[in-house]
Design an enzyme around this catalytic site. Structure first.
Site, PDB file in Angstrom:
ATOM      1  N   LYS A  97     -48.908 -18.819 -37.545  1.00  0.00           N
ATOM      2  CA  LYS A  97     -48.550 -19.445 -36.267  1.00  0.00           C
ATOM      3  C   LYS A  97     -47.093 -19.914 -36.272  1.00  0.00           C
ATOM      4  O   LYS A  97     -46.485 -20.080 -37.337  1.00  0.00           O
ATOM      5  CB  LYS A  97     -49.482 -20.629 -35.994  1.00  0.00           C
ATOM      6  CG  LYS A  97     -49.336 -21.766 -36.996  1.00  0.00           C
ATOM      7  CD  LYS A  97     -50.432 -22.818 -36.825  1.00  0.00           C
ATOM      8  CE  LYS A  97     -50.250 -23.927 -37.843  1.00  0.00           C
ATOM      9  NZ  LYS A  97     -51.442 -24.780 -37.977  1.00  0.00           N
ATOM     10  N   TYR A 115     -16.866 -34.857 -33.875  1.00  0.00           N
ATOM     11  CA  TYR A 115     -17.228 -35.838 -32.848  1.00  0.00           C
ATOM     12  C   TYR A 115     -17.264 -37.244 -33.430  1.00  0.00           C
ATOM     13  O   TYR A 115     -17.825 -37.465 -34.499  1.00  0.00           O
ATOM     14  CB  TYR A 115     -18.604 -35.511 -32.272  1.00  0.00           C
ATOM     15  CG  TYR A 115     -18.594 -34.335 -31.342  1.00  0.00           C
ATOM     16  CD1 TYR A 115     -17.974 -34.427 -30.088  1.00  0.00           C
ATOM     17  CD2 TYR A 115     -19.197 -33.139 -31.694  1.00  0.00           C
ATOM     18  CE1 TYR A 115     -17.958 -33.340 -29.229  1.00  0.00           C
ATOM     19  CE2 TYR A 115     -19.190 -32.048 -30.840  1.00  0.00           C
ATOM     20  CZ  TYR A 115     -18.564 -32.161 -29.604  1.00  0.00           C
ATOM     21  OH  TYR A 115     -18.554 -31.089 -28.759  1.00  0.00           O
TER      22      TYR A 115
HETATM   23  C1  LIG Z   1     -51.927 -24.830 -39.378  1.00  0.00           C
HETATM   24  C2  LIG Z   1     -53.341 -24.729 -39.707  1.00  0.00           C
HETATM   25  C3  LIG Z   1     -53.757 -24.322 -40.994  1.00  0.00           C
HETATM   26  C4  LIG Z   1     -52.808 -24.100 -42.156  1.00  0.00           C
HETATM   27  O1  LIG Z   1     -52.541 -25.321 -42.790  1.00  0.00           O
HETATM   28  P1  LIG Z   1     -51.577 -25.371 -44.081  1.00  0.00           P
HETATM   29  O2  LIG Z   1     -51.575 -26.797 -44.438  1.00  0.00           O
HETATM   30  O3  LIG Z   1     -50.244 -24.895 -43.609  1.00  0.00           O
HETATM   31  O4  LIG Z   1     -52.172 -24.472 -45.093  1.00  0.00           O
HETATM   32  C5  LIG Z   1     -55.106 -24.121 -41.211  1.00  0.00           C
HETATM   33  N1  LIG Z   1     -56.009 -24.347 -40.235  1.00  0.00           N
HETATM   34  C6  LIG Z   1     -55.652 -24.771 -38.997  1.00  0.00           C
HETATM   35  C7  LIG Z   1     -56.698 -25.013 -37.986  1.00  0.00           C
HETATM   36  C8  LIG Z   1     -54.307 -24.981 -38.692  1.00  0.00           C
HETATM   37  O5  LIG Z   1     -53.955 -25.412 -37.480  1.00  0.00           O
END
Ligand SMILES: *Cc1c(COP(=O)(O)O)cnc(C)c1O
Length: 328
Positions: free
Chosen positions: A31, A244
């Site tokens: 994601k 800046y």
């Molecule tokens: C993002 C996510 C993960 C992955 O978690 P990590 O800590 O990056 O391994 C797993 N399950 C769900 C539902 C998530 O949203």
């Protein structure tokens, strides 16, 4: 242009660690542009390694990696009848879901963010039955897998109970039992995946786990490093100020260079240090200033160090990186 280097060897090393720990049972979480690493670059590499399962946030992410994986779970988008798997985060969405969509129920075992409550499971299963829905999976997410304390184990106990109830119901109603998954990276490396079909591994794939210091760190390697190129070099005379607000004043004559990275690219405006050395004055939208005149400099190759400096976690440092930066 600033650029990102992705280390294929490090990625494969991490995959080996995850593969061993999960006994070959894991999905990669891709994601948010593969945690800032680049969705296509990472998807292609993990697919060629042999990974068959992926987890994304949106349908459009799923469409772009379609064909690389046998199973793609979409965490938050409206279910469609398209072969992808869709997480159902509350009862109402289950009641509205299209009949032929592949659905996975997210169960709230204690995080109280998304998911169907444990007290609503039987009601949800009745909806599945009543509407003839395609229930393919049941899963949960742990809130404290990376923190010292017994909370993870309390939540795992809830999870076991959920699985028992769903299995019992499937048996009674003659449904094919759905698959089960719960562990993220921290839970996998802390507690294993128990009896689940697979773990959902995100941050560990990229080389990190945000564990409390007391736990043994798994031997993972950061995959991403961020680089910038020199724009210009100049002489800054003693007493002159740069950038800046003129926040940095030269204590003596010095050669300084600007580099083509700034907060528009996703580095934090509050950043003070790079791998190459101190940032002089403020971070601009598209540039920073350092002493010296090297052509290419490394901003960071360990997101956790930067995260510590900024009071945040590796996840945030990584996902903020602009998708427009070229990935090599
Ligand atoms: C993002 C996510 C993960 C992955 O978690 P990590 O800590 O990056 O391994 C797993 N399950 C769900 C539902 C998530 O949203």
């Amino acid at each position: 242009m600033a650029y990102i280097k992705l280390d294929r060897e490090a990625l494969r090393h991490n995959l080996d660690q995850i593969d061993r720990k999960s006994e070959g049972r894991f999905a990669v979480v891709l994601k948010d542009n593969a945690y800032g690493h680049g969705l296509m670059e990472i998807a292609q590499e993990v697919s060629s390694y042999g990974v068959k399962r992926a987890v994304v946030r949106t349908r459009s992410e799923a469409v772009s990696i379609e064909g690389l994986f046998e199973y793609i779970l979409i965490l938050s988008d409206s279910p469609q009848e398209d072969g992808f798997y869709y997480a159902i985060n509350d009862l109402q969405s289950l009641k509205n879901a299209p009949k032929k969509a592949s659905l996975e129920l997210k169960i709230d075992t204690g995080m109280h963010r998304n998911g169907i409550g444990m007290e609503e499971i039987e009601e949800a299963l009745e909806v599945v039955k009543g509407r003839g829905l395609k229930l393919k999976g049941v899963f949960t997410h742990f809130r404290s897998a990376d923190e010292l304390g017994s909370e993870l184990f309390w939540q795992i106990r809830n999870w076991k109970q959920v699985k028992e109830r769903v299995k019992k119901w499937s048996q009674k109603e003659g449904y094919e039992p759905p698959h089960f998954h719960s562990a993220n990276s921290a839970a996998l490396f802390r507690a294993g995946i128990a009896e689940d079909e697979f773990a959902r591994v995100g941050i560990a794939l990229y080389g990190y786990v945000e564990f409390d210091e007391v736990f043994d760190m798994p031997p993972l390697q950061p995959v991403l490093s961020l680089w910038a190129k020199k724009i210009a070099t100049r002489e800054l005379l003693q007493g002159q100020k740069v950038g800046y607000g003129g926040e940095f004043e030269a204590p003596s004559d010095m050669r300084i260079s600007t580099y083509d990275i700034g907060y528009a690219d996703g580095i934090f405006r509050s950043l003070k240090m790079t791998k190459e050395g101190k940032i002089l004055g403020r971070v601009s939208m598209d540039s920073i200033v350092l002493e010296g005149e090297k052509e290419d400099i490394c901003i960071f190759d360990d997101a956790k160090e930067i995260a510590r400096e900024l009071g945040t976690i590796s996840y945030e440092v990584l996902v903020k990186l602009s998708p427009a930066i070229v990935r090599h």
